[in-house]
Motif scaffolding. Structure first.
Motif, PDB file in Angstrom:
ATOM      1  N   MET A   1      -1.907  -2.666 -15.883  1.00 30.79           N
ATOM      2  CA  MET A   1      -0.492  -2.310 -15.745  1.00 30.79           C
ATOM      3  C   MET A   1       0.328  -3.563 -15.470  1.00 30.79           C
ATOM      4  O   MET A   1      -0.017  -4.334 -14.582  1.00 30.79           O
ATOM      5  N   PRO A   2       1.376  -3.825 -16.187  1.00 32.35           N
ATOM      6  CA  PRO A   2       2.185  -5.011 -15.955  1.00 32.35           C
ATOM      7  C   PRO A   2       2.775  -5.006 -14.564  1.00 32.35           C
ATOM      8  O   PRO A   2       3.072  -3.954 -13.994  1.00 32.35           O
ATOM      9  N   ALA A   3       2.981  -6.215 -14.007  1.00 31.43           N
ATOM     10  CA  ALA A   3       3.535  -6.321 -12.663  1.00 31.43           C
ATOM     11  C   ALA A   3       4.885  -5.643 -12.570  1.00 31.43           C
ATOM     12  O   ALA A   3       5.240  -5.048 -11.551  1.00 31.43           O
ATOM     13  N   SER A   4       5.684  -5.699 -13.644  1.00 27.88           N
ATOM     14  CA  SER A   4       7.015  -5.122 -13.609  1.00 27.88           C
ATOM     15  C   SER A   4       6.988  -3.613 -13.438  1.00 27.88           C
ATOM     16  O   SER A   4       7.956  -3.000 -13.031  1.00 27.88           O
ATOM     17  N   GLU A   5       5.817  -2.979 -13.754  1.00 25.88           N
ATOM     18  CA  GLU A   5       5.713  -1.539 -13.648  1.00 25.88           C
ATOM     19  C   GLU A   5       4.958  -1.112 -12.396  1.00 25.88           C
ATOM     20  O   GLU A   5       4.711   0.063 -12.180  1.00 25.88           O
ATOM     21  N   PRO A   8       4.471  -1.779  -5.496  1.00 25.48           N
ATOM     22  CA  PRO A   8       4.131  -0.930  -4.353  1.00 25.48           C
ATOM     23  C   PRO A   8       5.243  -0.969  -3.308  1.00 25.48           C
ATOM     24  O   PRO A   8       5.691  -2.033  -2.892  1.00 25.48           O
ATOM     25  N   ALA A   9       5.669   0.201  -2.865  1.00 23.68           N
ATOM     26  CA  ALA A   9       6.823   0.275  -1.972  1.00 23.68           C
ATOM     27  C   ALA A   9       6.427   0.179  -0.518  1.00 23.68           C
ATOM     28  O   ALA A   9       7.280  -0.061   0.323  1.00 23.68           O
ATOM     29  N   ALA A  41       8.259  -8.929  -6.660  1.00 25.91           N
ATOM     30  CA  ALA A  41       7.582  -9.200  -7.930  1.00 25.91           C
ATOM     31  C   ALA A  41       6.267  -9.937  -7.697  1.00 25.91           C
ATOM     32  O   ALA A  41       5.253  -9.633  -8.345  1.00 25.91           O
ATOM     33  N   GLU A  42       6.281 -10.902  -6.781  1.00 24.91           N
ATOM     34  CA  GLU A  42       5.047 -11.635  -6.482  1.00 24.91           C
ATOM     35  C   GLU A  42       4.023 -10.706  -5.860  1.00 24.91           C
ATOM     36  O   GLU A  42       2.824 -10.771  -6.183  1.00 24.91           O
ATOM     37  N   LEU A  43       4.461  -9.817  -4.974  1.00 24.60           N
ATOM     38  CA  LEU A  43       3.559  -8.862  -4.354  1.00 24.60           C
ATOM     39  C   LEU A  43       2.932  -7.951  -5.405  1.00 24.60           C
ATOM     40  O   LEU A  43       1.720  -7.721  -5.409  1.00 24.60           O
ATOM     41  N   ALA A  44       3.767  -7.443  -6.310  1.00 26.07           N
ATOM     42  CA  ALA A  44       3.267  -6.560  -7.361  1.00 26.07           C
ATOM     43  C   ALA A  44       2.228  -7.267  -8.219  1.00 26.07           C
ATOM     44  O   ALA A  44       1.186  -6.696  -8.563  1.00 26.07           O
ATOM     45  N   SER A  45       2.507  -8.513  -8.577  1.00 23.53           N
ATOM     46  CA  SER A  45       1.568  -9.286  -9.383  1.00 23.53           C
ATOM     47  C   SER A  45       0.261  -9.495  -8.640  1.00 23.53           C
ATOM     48  O   SER A  45      -0.826  -9.383  -9.221  1.00 23.53           O
TER      49      SER A  45
END
Length: 277
Positions: A1-5, A8-9, A41-45
């Motif tokens: 899954m791409p980081a942009s999608e 995590p909240a 964004a860094e966290l998601a990645s």
């Protein structure tokens, strides 16, 4: 899954994703990823990479080892907790030397971290025994880059090359402690290792040959001429290979003993050369 999608909240969201990916210590890992990220964004990645199987240490850019943060780049061997036994045994030898001889007027003890990888072992020894003359060797350029960053603050010198070929000739016969975590996984066992090691660490940092002991034989053959009279080798091995490693080392005239730590799940062979005449 791409980081942009995948953004995590909350801590709970991250923990759930990590658990679903098989991370045993999901909450602790989630906390580390959260604290290391400078943006959503860094966290998601970072979470995406960890869920995909990248070692946590490669995602964070550092590994916890012997109470220190060891800088670590992608692909570089991750120092294991069990290797802290190498550090503990080296420190005990060096402390005993200082207690026996005293520090006043003594030349600094020469310590070599052979097959150093990120330099974790040498860094940890120097952090606990200031004033040693520390050298480290490896063949992998990426590992050497990490080792230089880790060892520079403790005054270590890093050399590129294959085992003893990397060392300056001036160190021949002067090494007090040779600390070694060379590859010792049998070639046929690599495919059974956890994905994090098998896929994301370089095979050369794991593969010890058909029985896992190729490097131990080469080190045993070369070490005696590099050791100070009475100098020592501390070499990591597995519990199942310890007797073979000890026999290899003893075959070159070294006195050996096997040390096991259940707490660290580590095994080393401690080898001593002949004392001064």
């Amino acid at each position: 899954m791409p980081a942009s999608e995948s953004r995590p909240a909350s801590l709970d969201d991250i923990c759930a994703r990590l658990r679903s990916a098989g991370c045993v210590f999901a909450e602790e890992e989630a906390q580390l990823l959260l604290s290391a990220a400078s943006s959503a964004a860094e966290l998601a990645s970072s979470v995406d990479r960890r869920v995909a199987g990248y070692p946590l240490e490669h995602v964070l850019g550092w590994a916890s080892f012997s109470g220190l943060r060891i800088e670590l780049d992608a692909g570089v061997f991750v120092p294991r907790v069990r290797t802290e036994l190498v550090v503990n045994e080296a420190v005990a030898l060096l402390q005993a030397d200082r207690a026996l001889a005293g520090c006043e007027g003594e030349s600094p003890a020469v310590v070599v971290d052979l097959c150093c990888g990120s330099g974790a072992v040498g860094t940890a020894i120097a952090a606990r025994i200031p004033g040693i003359e520390l050298h480290a060797t490896d063949v992998d350029p990426a590992a050497l880059d990490c080792a230089r960053r880790n060892l520079s603050p403790v005054g270590g010198t890093v050399h590129a090359g294959d085992l003893f070929d990397a060392l300056p000739a001036a160190l021949r016969g002067k090494i007090r402690v040779l600390a070694v975590n060379a590859p010792y996984v049998p070639t046929g066992a690599i495919n059974t290792m956890p994905q994090e090691a098998r896929l994301y660490e370089k095979r050369a940092s794991l593969d010890g040959g058909p029985d896992g002991l190729d490097f131990h034989r080469r080190i045993a053959a070369g070490a005696p001429e590099w050791l100070l009279p009475g100098g020592s080798i501390i070499i990591e091995t597995s519990q199942s290979q310890a007797a073979q490693t000890a026999d290899i080392m003893a075959g070159t005239g070294l006195a050996v003993r096997i040390v096991r730590s259940d707490e660290l799940d580590g095994t080393v062979v401690v080898c001593h050369g002949r004392p001064p005449a």
